[in-house]
Design a protein around this motif. Structure first.
Motif, PDB file in Angstrom:
ATOM      1  N   LYS A  28       0.876  -1.166   0.000  1.00 46.34           N
ATOM      2  CA  LYS A  28       0.000   0.000   0.000  1.00 46.34           C
ATOM      3  C   LYS A  28       0.917   1.221   0.000  1.00 46.34           C
ATOM      4  CE  LYS A  28      -4.034  -0.056   2.099  1.00 46.34           C
ATOM      5  NZ  LYS A  28      -5.029   0.330   1.060  1.00 46.34           N
ATOM      6  N   LEU A  29       0.875   1.986  -1.107  1.00 39.83           N
ATOM      7  CA  LEU A  29       1.720   3.167  -1.272  1.00 39.83           C
ATOM      8  C   LEU A  29       0.962   4.420  -0.845  1.00 39.83           C
ATOM      9  CD1 LEU A  29       3.478   2.820  -4.761  1.00 39.83           C
ATOM     10  CD2 LEU A  29       4.402   2.277  -2.512  1.00 39.83           C
ATOM     11  N   PHE A  30       1.635   5.293  -0.101  1.00 41.90           N
ATOM     12  CA  PHE A  30       1.022   6.533   0.374  1.00 41.90           C
ATOM     13  C   PHE A  30       1.614   7.740  -0.365  1.00 41.90           C
ATOM     14  CE2 PHE A  30       0.683   3.412   3.706  1.00 41.90           C
ATOM     15  CZ  PHE A  30      -0.607   3.578   4.180  1.00 41.90           C
ATOM     16  N   GLY A  31       0.854   8.806  -0.408  1.00 45.26           N
ATOM     17  CA  GLY A  31       1.337  10.041  -1.024  1.00 45.26           C
ATOM     18  C   GLY A  31       1.238  10.066  -2.525  1.00 45.26           C
ATOM     19  N   VAL A  32       0.542   9.086  -3.120  1.00 48.01           N
ATOM     20  CA  VAL A  32       0.389   9.043  -4.568  1.00 48.01           C
ATOM     21  C   VAL A  32      -0.656  10.074  -4.987  1.00 48.01           C
ATOM     22  CG1 VAL A  32      -0.247   7.602  -6.528  1.00 48.01           C
ATOM     23  CG2 VAL A  32       1.009   6.608  -4.602  1.00 48.01           C
ATOM     24  N   LYS A  33      -0.329  10.867  -5.985  1.00 54.97           N
ATOM     25  CA  LYS A  33      -1.239  11.919  -6.444  1.00 54.97           C
ATOM     26  C   LYS A  33      -1.634  11.662  -7.894  1.00 54.97           C
ATOM     27  CE  LYS A  33       0.746  15.385  -3.327  1.00 54.97           C
ATOM     28  NZ  LYS A  33      -0.330  15.193  -2.341  1.00 54.97           N
ATOM     29  N   GLY A  34      -2.892  11.950  -8.198  1.00 50.95           N
ATOM     30  CA  GLY A  34      -3.400  11.767  -9.541  1.00 50.95           C
ATOM     31  C   GLY A  34      -4.858  11.369  -9.507  1.00 50.95           C
ATOM     32  N   GLU A  35      -5.434  11.140 -10.684  1.00 53.15           N
ATOM     33  CA  GLU A  35      -6.844  10.755 -10.768  1.00 53.15           C
ATOM     34  C   GLU A  35      -7.022   9.328 -10.270  1.00 53.15           C
ATOM     35  OE1 GLU A  35     -10.528  10.257 -13.978  1.00 53.15           O
ATOM     36  OE2 GLU A  35      -8.502  10.789 -14.692  1.00 53.15           O
ATOM     37  N   MET A  36      -7.859   9.164  -9.248  1.00 59.14           N
ATOM     38  CA  MET A  36      -8.074   7.873  -8.624  1.00 59.14           C
ATOM     39  C   MET A  36      -9.433   7.294  -9.031  1.00 59.14           C
ATOM     40  SD  MET A  36      -5.621   6.998  -6.323  1.00 59.14           S
ATOM     41  CE  MET A  36      -4.115   7.806  -5.741  1.00 59.14           C
ATOM     42  N   PHE A  37      -9.519   5.951  -9.019  1.00 55.69           N
ATOM     43  CA  PHE A  37     -10.819   5.310  -9.138  1.00 55.69           C
ATOM     44  C   PHE A  37     -11.676   5.665  -7.931  1.00 55.69           C
ATOM     45  CE2 PHE A  37      -8.598   2.453 -12.111  1.00 55.69           C
ATOM     46  CZ  PHE A  37      -9.532   2.438 -13.136  1.00 55.69           C
ATOM     47  N   GLN A  38     -12.974   5.547  -8.096  1.00 54.38           N
ATOM     48  CA  GLN A  38     -13.906   5.888  -7.024  1.00 54.38           C
ATOM     49  C   GLN A  38     -13.587   5.119  -5.746  1.00 54.38           C
ATOM     50  OE1 GLN A  38     -16.353   8.262  -7.036  1.00 54.38           O
ATOM     51  NE2 GLN A  38     -16.512   7.792  -4.859  1.00 54.38           N
ATOM     52  N   GLU A  39     -13.156   3.855  -5.892  1.00 55.00           N
ATOM     53  CA  GLU A  39     -12.878   3.016  -4.726  1.00 55.00           C
ATOM     54  C   GLU A  39     -11.836   3.630  -3.798  1.00 55.00           C
ATOM     55  OE1 GLU A  39     -13.967  -0.079  -7.938  1.00 55.00           O
ATOM     56  OE2 GLU A  39     -13.315   1.997  -7.809  1.00 55.00           O
ATOM     57  N   GLY A  40     -10.930   4.464  -4.329  1.00 59.30           N
ATOM     58  CA  GLY A  40      -9.841   4.967  -3.519  1.00 59.30           C
ATOM     59  C   GLY A  40      -9.789   6.468  -3.319  1.00 59.30           C
ATOM     60  N   ARG A  41     -10.827   7.165  -3.692  1.00 57.47           N
ATOM     61  CA  ARG A  41     -10.744   8.628  -3.632  1.00 57.47           C
ATOM     62  C   ARG A  41     -10.732   9.173  -2.211  1.00 57.47           C
ATOM     63  NH1 ARG A  41     -14.719  10.089  -8.761  1.00 57.47           N
ATOM     64  NH2 ARG A  41     -13.269   9.334 -10.361  1.00 57.47           N
ATOM     65  N   ASP A  42     -11.326   8.449  -1.280  1.00 51.78           N
ATOM     66  CA  ASP A  42     -11.358   8.935   0.101  1.00 51.78           C
ATOM     67  C   ASP A  42     -10.036   8.700   0.830  1.00 51.78           C
ATOM     68  OD1 ASP A  42     -13.934   9.809  -0.223  1.00 51.78           O
ATOM     69  OD2 ASP A  42     -14.834   7.981   0.583  1.00 51.78           O
ATOM     70  N   SER A  43      -9.255   7.776   0.345  1.00 48.80           N
ATOM     71  CA  SER A  43      -7.944   7.499   0.957  1.00 48.80           C
ATOM     72  C   SER A  43      -6.974   7.180  -0.173  1.00 48.80           C
ATOM     73  CB  SER A  43      -8.031   6.322   1.931  1.00 48.80           C
ATOM     74  OG  SER A  43      -8.620   5.192   1.318  1.00 48.80           O
ATOM     75  N   PRO A  44      -6.377   8.205  -0.756  1.00 50.30           N
ATOM     76  CA  PRO A  44      -5.616   8.046  -2.000  1.00 50.30           C
ATOM     77  C   PRO A  44      -4.301   7.285  -1.825  1.00 50.30           C
ATOM     78  CG  PRO A  44      -5.410  10.280  -1.177  1.00 50.30           C
ATOM     79  CD  PRO A  44      -6.400   9.590  -0.288  1.00 50.30           C
ATOM     80  N   THR A  45      -4.404   5.973  -1.834  1.00 49.25           N
ATOM     81  CA  THR A  45      -3.221   5.118  -1.849  1.00 49.25           C
ATOM     82  C   THR A  45      -3.233   4.312  -3.144  1.00 49.25           C
ATOM     83  OG1 THR A  45      -4.333   3.270  -0.734  1.00 49.25           O
ATOM     84  CG2 THR A  45      -3.209   4.894   0.662  1.00 49.25           C
ATOM     85  N   GLN A  46      -2.057   3.800  -3.518  1.00 49.42           N
ATOM     86  CA  GLN A  46      -1.973   2.878  -4.640  1.00 49.42           C
ATOM     87  C   GLN A  46      -1.756   1.483  -4.074  1.00 49.42           C
ATOM     88  OE1 GLN A  46      -2.304   3.490  -8.112  1.00 49.42           O
ATOM     89  NE2 GLN A  46      -2.459   1.266  -8.060  1.00 49.42           N
ATOM     90  N   ASP A  47      -2.725   0.594  -4.263  1.00 49.41           N
ATOM     91  CA  ASP A  47      -2.612  -0.777  -3.786  1.00 49.41           C
ATOM     92  C   ASP A  47      -2.005  -1.635  -4.889  1.00 49.41           C
ATOM     93  OD1 ASP A  47      -3.918   0.259  -1.625  1.00 49.41           O
ATOM     94  OD2 ASP A  47      -5.660  -1.067  -1.739  1.00 49.41           O
ATOM     95  N   ILE A  48      -1.016  -2.447  -4.521  1.00 48.62           N
ATOM     96  CA  ILE A  48      -0.326  -3.306  -5.487  1.00 48.62           C
ATOM     97  C   ILE A  48      -0.226  -4.691  -4.880  1.00 48.62           C
ATOM     98  CG2 ILE A  48       1.697  -3.554  -6.978  1.00 48.62           C
ATOM     99  CD1 ILE A  48       2.442  -0.666  -6.318  1.00 48.62           C
ATOM    100  N   GLU A  49      -0.759  -5.695  -5.580  1.00 47.89           N
ATOM    101  CA  GLU A  49      -0.708  -7.052  -5.045  1.00 47.89           C
ATOM    102  C   GLU A  49       0.063  -7.976  -5.982  1.00 47.89           C
ATOM    103  OE1 GLU A  49      -4.701  -8.373  -4.397  1.00 47.89           O
ATOM    104  OE2 GLU A  49      -5.138  -8.580  -6.520  1.00 47.89           O
ATOM    105  N   PHE A  50       0.705  -8.971  -5.369  1.00 47.50           N
ATOM    106  CA  PHE A  50       1.596  -9.875  -6.100  1.00 47.50           C
ATOM    107  C   PHE A  50       1.319 -11.324  -5.699  1.00 47.50           C
ATOM    108  CE2 PHE A  50       3.825  -5.940  -5.180  1.00 47.50           C
ATOM    109  CZ  PHE A  50       4.532  -5.625  -6.333  1.00 47.50           C
ATOM    110  N   ASN A  51       1.812 -12.231  -6.539  1.00 45.43           N
ATOM    111  CA  ASN A  51       1.794 -13.660  -6.264  1.00 45.43           C
ATOM    112  C   ASN A  51       3.112 -14.244  -6.750  1.00 45.43           C
ATOM    113  OD1 ASN A  51       1.066 -16.642  -6.802  1.00 45.43           O
ATOM    114  ND2 ASN A  51      -0.761 -15.892  -5.757  1.00 45.43           N
ATOM    115  N   SER A  52       3.547 -15.324  -6.125  1.00 39.11           N
ATOM    116  CA  SER A  52       4.870 -15.861  -6.445  1.00 39.11           C
ATOM    117  C   SER A  52       4.901 -16.702  -7.714  1.00 39.11           C
ATOM    118  CB  SER A  52       5.404 -16.690  -5.270  1.00 39.11           C
ATOM    119  OG  SER A  52       4.553 -17.800  -5.011  1.00 39.11           O
TER     120      SER A  52
END
Length: 357
Positions: free
Chosen positions: A112-136
């Protein structure tokens, strides 16, 4: 690399929604609802429908350099130099939080990245983070909504009975793909490469992404594999010992789409050839020394944190059927867990909101 012909994310034919997909996605929602209710009856508490076992939670910094070539200066995140606070979780893929580490299975990582600025999807507009998920694993066996519905149902039906499960798998043309998920090499988590598996918009283009352990010690730890003589929670002990004494560093790499036949967006079970379509580094993740198994962090993450690839920048839009499944299933799963656990998700605005004690 700048002279290569990259497919634009909005080109015709990038996404093709199959007939009946909405019904298949709803069936997956109902499967997870049933799973959550069964888990609540057994344990009095519900974990996530996948990646139920936490091995560690750490804080670090995601660093984007300022000298990327033009084709990689994509999205608000990579267009210029920047440093972003990050909180990250190591996990195992099965939903059972008590699953034995000696059982081979995919391992996960989430940022979960903080301080990301830019146009966000509705799901994240109230808490503007960039979520990134991975699998091995570089591919996802749940390649689309229909396959996800069928395979999740089979795995829940058979549980630990691999004989019965494999008998049902053998009736499918993709049997070996699904069996392979139970034969994954169990390495030290600090040495495990992680993948997006699915495709994402990358500004003008399309990418898959990967997180590559880059320090010498992390690479050497790849030799260390889980043995039958190890303890059932060996991975968290290895991870904690590493983070207490070492800094970790990863390269964040992207692989751009150039050929929709070789690099399909709607089939997440097909790996993109790294020799034909090479990985390129666009950032690094640095994790300083710390205690990776802080019980306060672990409980807060498991009870309150939401990771959703649709929680972030529009310019990093998830693409393909598997991501369309996630857009519906993740919120539905979160709502069911909220109802059963009577615990609210917490949408963090800064990394300081994530507790350490």
């Amino acid at each position: 690399m700048a002279t290569r012909e990259h497919i634009r994310w909005n080109s015709q034919g990038v996404e093709k929604i199959p007939e009946g997909e909405a019904d298949d996605i709803q069936a997956v929602v109902e499967i997870f609802n049933g799973l959550h209710q069964a888990m609540f009856q057994m344990n009095g508490h519900v974990m996530s429908g996948t990646h139920g076992r936490s091995h560690g939670v750490v804080k670090g910094t995601f660093i984007v350099p300022g000298n990327l070539p033009g084709h990689l200066k994509q999205t608000e995140l990579f267009a210029q130099a920047g440093e972003y606070p990050a909180v990250c979780r190591y996990s195992s893929a099965l939903p059972d939080p008590n699953v034995d580490d000696r059982i081979p299975q995919p391992r996960g990582f989430a940022i979960k990245l903080f301080g990301v600025k830019g146009e966000m999807f509705q799901e994240g507009r109230d808490s503007p983070t960039q979520d990134i998920e991975f699998n091995s694993t570089p591919i996802l066996d749940l390649a689309n909504a229909k396959t996800a519905k069928e395979i999740i149902a089979l795995r829940l039906k058979h549980g630990a009975d691999l004989v019965g499960l494999y008998k049902d798998f053998d009736a499918r043309p993709d049997a070996e793909l699904h069996k392979s998920q139970d034969q994954i090499r169990s390495t030290h988590l600090e040495a495990t490469r992680q993948y997006s598996q699915t495709a994402y918009r990358f500004g003008d283009y399309i990418m898959k992404y990967s997180l590559v352990p880059s320090s010498k010690m992390q690479r050497e730890l790849y030799k260390q594999t889980v043995q039958s003589s190890d303890t059932q929670d060996v991975l968290r002990h290895w991870l904690r010992d590493f983070h207490l004494h070492n800094e970790a560093e990863y390269e964040f790499q992207v692989q751009l789409c150039e050929n929709l036949e070789d690099q399909p967006i709607e089939d997440a079970s097909k790996e993109w050839d790294a020799e034909k379509y090479p990985w390129e580094t666009v950032a690094k993740l640095v994790i300083p020394k710390q205690d990776s198994y802080n019980p306060i962090r672990k409980k807060f993450w498991e009870d309150h944190i939401v990771i959703n690839p649709w929680h972030g920048l529009v310019s990093l839009q998830p693409l393909g059927g598997s991501n369309r499944v996630r857009r519906v299933v993740y919120p539905a799963s979160r709502a069911m867990r909220k109802k059963l656990n009577e615990l609210e998700p917490v949408h963090l605005k800064t990394i300081e909101d994530f507790p350490d004690a």
